[in-house]
Design an enzyme around this catalytic site. Structure first.
Site, PDB file in Angstrom:
ATOM      1  N   ALA A  44       0.789  -1.233   0.000  1.00  0.00           N
ATOM      2  CA  ALA A  44       0.000   0.000   0.000  1.00  0.00           C
ATOM      3  C   ALA A  44       0.826   1.291   0.000  1.00  0.00           C
ATOM      4  CB  ALA A  44      -0.942  -0.006   1.217  1.00  0.00           C
TER       5      ALA A  44
ATOM      6  N   ASN B 187      -4.955  -5.781   0.354  1.00  0.00           N
ATOM      7  CA  ASN B 187      -4.937  -4.994  -0.886  1.00  0.00           C
ATOM      8  C   ASN B 187      -3.973  -5.545  -1.931  1.00  0.00           C
ATOM      9  OD1 ASN B 187      -5.281  -2.450  -2.499  1.00  0.00           O
ATOM     10  ND2 ASN B 187      -3.127  -2.201  -1.937  1.00  0.00           N
TER      11      ASN B 187
ATOM     12  N   SER C 123     -12.355  -7.328  -7.627  1.00  0.00           N
ATOM     13  CA  SER C 123     -12.241  -6.559  -8.869  1.00  0.00           C
ATOM     14  C   SER C 123     -13.469  -6.843  -9.722  1.00  0.00           C
ATOM     15  CB  SER C 123     -10.995  -7.005  -9.626  1.00  0.00           C
ATOM     16  OG  SER C 123     -11.026  -6.496 -10.950  1.00  0.00           O
TER      17      SER C 123
ATOM     18  N   TYR D 224      -5.851 -13.461 -13.599  1.00  0.00           N
ATOM     19  CA  TYR D 224      -6.244 -12.368 -12.697  1.00  0.00           C
ATOM     20  C   TYR D 224      -7.725 -12.494 -12.311  1.00  0.00           C
ATOM     21  CZ  TYR D 224      -7.003  -7.599 -10.949  1.00  0.00           C
ATOM     22  OH  TYR D 224      -7.332  -6.516 -10.180  1.00  0.00           O
TER      23      TYR D 224
ATOM     24  N   ALA E 283      -9.637 -15.104 -12.283  1.00  0.00           N
ATOM     25  CA  ALA E 283      -9.853 -16.270 -11.413  1.00  0.00           C
ATOM     26  C   ALA E 283      -9.360 -15.982  -9.994  1.00  0.00           C
ATOM     27  CB  ALA E 283      -9.139 -17.492 -11.984  1.00  0.00           C
TER      28      ALA E 283
ATOM     29  N   LYS F  95      -9.281 -13.114  -8.476  1.00  0.00           N
ATOM     30  CA  LYS F  95     -10.206 -12.200  -7.793  1.00  0.00           C
ATOM     31  C   LYS F  95     -11.523 -12.930  -7.460  1.00  0.00           C
ATOM     32  CE  LYS F  95      -7.604  -8.602  -7.486  1.00  0.00           C
ATOM     33  NZ  LYS F  95      -7.121  -8.156  -6.167  1.00  0.00           N
TER      34      LYS F  95
ATOM     35  N   ILE G 204      -9.520   1.907 -12.197  1.00  0.00           N
ATOM     36  CA  ILE G 204      -9.347   3.130 -11.415  1.00  0.00           C
ATOM     37  C   ILE G 204      -8.064   3.807 -11.901  1.00  0.00           C
ATOM     38  CG2 ILE G 204      -9.038   4.084  -9.093  1.00  0.00           C
ATOM     39  CD1 ILE G 204     -11.762   2.645  -9.401  1.00  0.00           C
TER      40      ILE G 204
HETATM   41  N1  LIG Z   1      -6.101  -0.011 -10.096  1.00  0.00           N
HETATM   42  C1  LIG Z   1      -7.200  -0.592 -10.539  1.00  0.00           C
HETATM   43  O1  LIG Z   1      -7.791  -0.139 -11.504  1.00  0.00           O
HETATM   44  C2  LIG Z   1      -7.756  -1.805  -9.832  1.00  0.00           C
HETATM   45  C3  LIG Z   1      -9.002  -2.298 -10.243  1.00  0.00           C
HETATM   46  C4  LIG Z   1      -9.530  -3.404  -9.599  1.00  0.00           C
HETATM   47  C5  LIG Z   1      -8.845  -3.998  -8.567  1.00  0.00           C
HETATM   48  N2  LIG Z   1      -7.625  -3.514  -8.202  1.00  0.00           N
HETATM   49  C6  LIG Z   1      -6.946  -4.187  -7.099  1.00  0.00           C
HETATM   50  O2  LIG Z   1      -6.619  -3.240  -6.088  1.00  0.00           O
HETATM   51  C7  LIG Z   1      -5.389  -3.597  -5.466  1.00  0.00           C
HETATM   52  C8  LIG Z   1      -4.393  -2.458  -5.570  1.00  0.00           C
HETATM   53  O3  LIG Z   1      -4.217  -2.131  -6.936  1.00  0.00           O
HETATM   54  P1  LIG Z   1      -3.220  -0.975  -7.439  1.00  0.00           P
HETATM   55  O4  LIG Z   1      -3.590  -0.725  -8.860  1.00  0.00           O
HETATM   56  O5  LIG Z   1      -3.209   0.143  -6.479  1.00  0.00           O
HETATM   57  O6  LIG Z   1      -1.816  -1.763  -7.361  1.00  0.00           O
HETATM   58  P2  LIG Z   1      -0.369  -1.345  -7.881  1.00  0.00           P
HETATM   59  O7  LIG Z   1       0.046  -2.297  -8.951  1.00  0.00           O
HETATM   60  O8  LIG Z   1      -0.350   0.111  -8.221  1.00  0.00           O
HETATM   61  O9  LIG Z   1       0.570  -1.683  -6.638  1.00  0.00           O
HETATM   62  C9  LIG Z   1       0.397  -1.087  -5.388  1.00  0.00           C
HETATM   63  C10 LIG Z   1       1.590  -1.403  -4.529  1.00  0.00           C
HETATM   64  O10 LIG Z   1       1.786  -2.815  -4.389  1.00  0.00           O
HETATM   65  C11 LIG Z   1       3.166  -3.034  -4.153  1.00  0.00           C
HETATM   66  N3  LIG Z   1       3.511  -4.439  -4.368  1.00  0.00           N
HETATM   67  C12 LIG Z   1       3.444  -5.142  -5.523  1.00  0.00           C
HETATM   68  N4  LIG Z   1       3.883  -6.404  -5.312  1.00  0.00           N
HETATM   69  C13 LIG Z   1       4.217  -6.486  -4.000  1.00  0.00           C
HETATM   70  C14 LIG Z   1       4.739  -7.523  -3.166  1.00  0.00           C
HETATM   71  N5  LIG Z   1       5.023  -8.739  -3.656  1.00  0.00           N
HETATM   72  N6  LIG Z   1       4.963  -7.259  -1.855  1.00  0.00           N
HETATM   73  C15 LIG Z   1       4.714  -6.039  -1.350  1.00  0.00           C
HETATM   74  N7  LIG Z   1       4.239  -5.013  -2.094  1.00  0.00           N
HETATM   75  C16 LIG Z   1       3.989  -5.245  -3.396  1.00  0.00           C
HETATM   76  C17 LIG Z   1       3.819  -2.099  -5.145  1.00  0.00           C
HETATM   77  O11 LIG Z   1       5.175  -1.829  -4.771  1.00  0.00           O
HETATM   78  C18 LIG Z   1       2.929  -0.860  -5.062  1.00  0.00           C
HETATM   79  O12 LIG Z   1       3.438   0.096  -4.160  1.00  0.00           O
HETATM   80  C19 LIG Z   1      -4.943  -4.899  -6.142  1.00  0.00           C
HETATM   81  O13 LIG Z   1      -5.410  -5.998  -5.428  1.00  0.00           O
HETATM   82  C20 LIG Z   1      -5.619  -4.815  -7.505  1.00  0.00           C
HETATM   83  O14 LIG Z   1      -5.792  -6.088  -8.088  1.00  0.00           O
HETATM   84  C21 LIG Z   1      -7.067  -2.437  -8.813  1.00  0.00           C
END
Ligand SMILES: NC(=O)c1ccc[n+]([C@@H]2O[C@H](COP(=O)([O-])OP(=O)(O)OC[C@H]3O[C@@H](n4cnc5c(N)ncnc54)[C@H](O)[C@@H]3O)[C@@H](O)[C@H]2O)c1
Length: 253
Positions: free
Chosen positions: A16, A86, A140, A154, A156, A158, A187
């Site tokens: 996060a 997250n 998601s 992905y 599957a 979620k 997003i």
């Molecule tokens: N952004 C979107 O549009 C969206 C849509 C639906 C669901 N999601 C879900 O929301 C969540 C967050 O998405 P996001 O887009 O903010 O993610 P992102 O890819 O921007 O990553 C957020 C953070 O996760 C960290 N990270 C990645 N792998 C890691 C690991 N192995 N250990 C520790 N930290 C790690 C990264 O360093 C980064 O700071 C995820 O579960 C994603 O699947 C995102």
């Protein structure tokens, strides 16, 4: 002034230091939660520290693919009232199911599902003992309807998080613990913005926007607000819910 919904509450949000998780961390801390953020990316953590200001946010290096690191950090975390699972993402590699390798499958499942299972297993006993907990999982739109953009592994993963959410909601409800999932559409974090501009033509992007009834793309704050509600005390009668945060886009699928 924002209300102090989370005064005295401690929250852990995984992966996060940037993206949606960072927005959630700021939102909960702005409402007086003490927040622990885990991430593995030094640059993202540095940037987050610089943005923390007076918020009570502790940022710790934890790689979610390392079970030992998770166990160590969970042991140091102390009392937790709120857990936001997250961590997750897609590989941005071949989008066709037939081109996705077994290794891709394992990597996505490990980060998106197994890591959450590991953390939750360590955090739930304390919540159960204290008779209070809020678990929020990141689902998601892909987990509900599939996604040609994100791919089968992905979607599957979620979907698995949704079933995990329902199971925990049933099993731990009697102990004052709710478990819900937030299911965002696309997003516009900087990463998603970049991906959309690389993979979608301006025309395709316009068509995408036309399919969102509220007429705009989602923002990290939209997801943070949904997480904050489900993580709050007042959401105590809400459990096992998949909260869509997609501007109504799902209706156009
Ligand atoms: N952004 C979107 O549009 C969206 C849509 C639906 C669901 N999601 C879900 O929301 C969540 C967050 O998405 P996001 O887009 O903010 O993610 P992102 O890819 O921007 O990553 C957020 C953070 O996760 C960290 N990270 C990645 N792998 C890691 C690991 N192995 N250990 C520790 N930290 C790690 C990264 O360093 C980064 O700071 C995820 O579960 C994603 O699947 C995102």
């Amino acid at each position: 002034m924002t209300p102090s919904r989370f005064a005295g509450r401690r929250a852990l949000i995984t992966a996060a230091a940037s993206g949606l998780g960072w927005s959630m961390a700021c939102r909960l801390a702005d409402e007086d939660a003490e927040v622990i953020v885990w991430d593995r990316d030094e640059a993202a953590m540095e940037a987050a520290r610089a943005e923390t200001g007076s918020r009570a946010i502790a940022i710790e290096r934890v790689d979610m693919s390392d079970p030992g690191a998770i166990a160590g950090a969970a042991g140091r975390a102390g009392k937790l009232d709120i857990l936001v699972n997250n961590a997750g993402g897609s590989l941005h590699t071949p989008q066709s199911f037939l081109e996705q390798s077994e290794e891709d499958w394992a990597r996505v499942m490990d980060l998106n599902v197994t890591a959450a299972v590991r953390v939750t297993r360590l955090v739930l006993p304390g919540m159960k003992e204290r008779g209070y907990g809020r678990v929020v999982n990141m689902g998601s739109k892909a987990g509900r309807f599939g996604s040609l953009f994100a791919g089968a592994n992905y979607s599957a993963s979620k979907g698995a998080m949704q079933a995990f959410t329902l199971q925990l909601a049933q099993e731990f409800g009697p102990f004052g613990i709710t478990c819900n999932a937030v299911c965002p559409g696309a997003i516009l974090t900087p990463r998603v913005e970049r991906l959309l501009s690389e993979r979608k033509t301006p025309e395709e992007r316009r068509a995408m926007l036309a399919g969102i009834p509220v007429g705009r793309h989602g923002r990290p704050e939209d997801v943070a607000a949904a997480v904050a509600y489900l993580a709050s005390e007042e959401a105590g009668f809400v459990t096992g819910v998949m909260l869509d945060v997609n501007g109504g886009q799902a209706m156009s699928i």
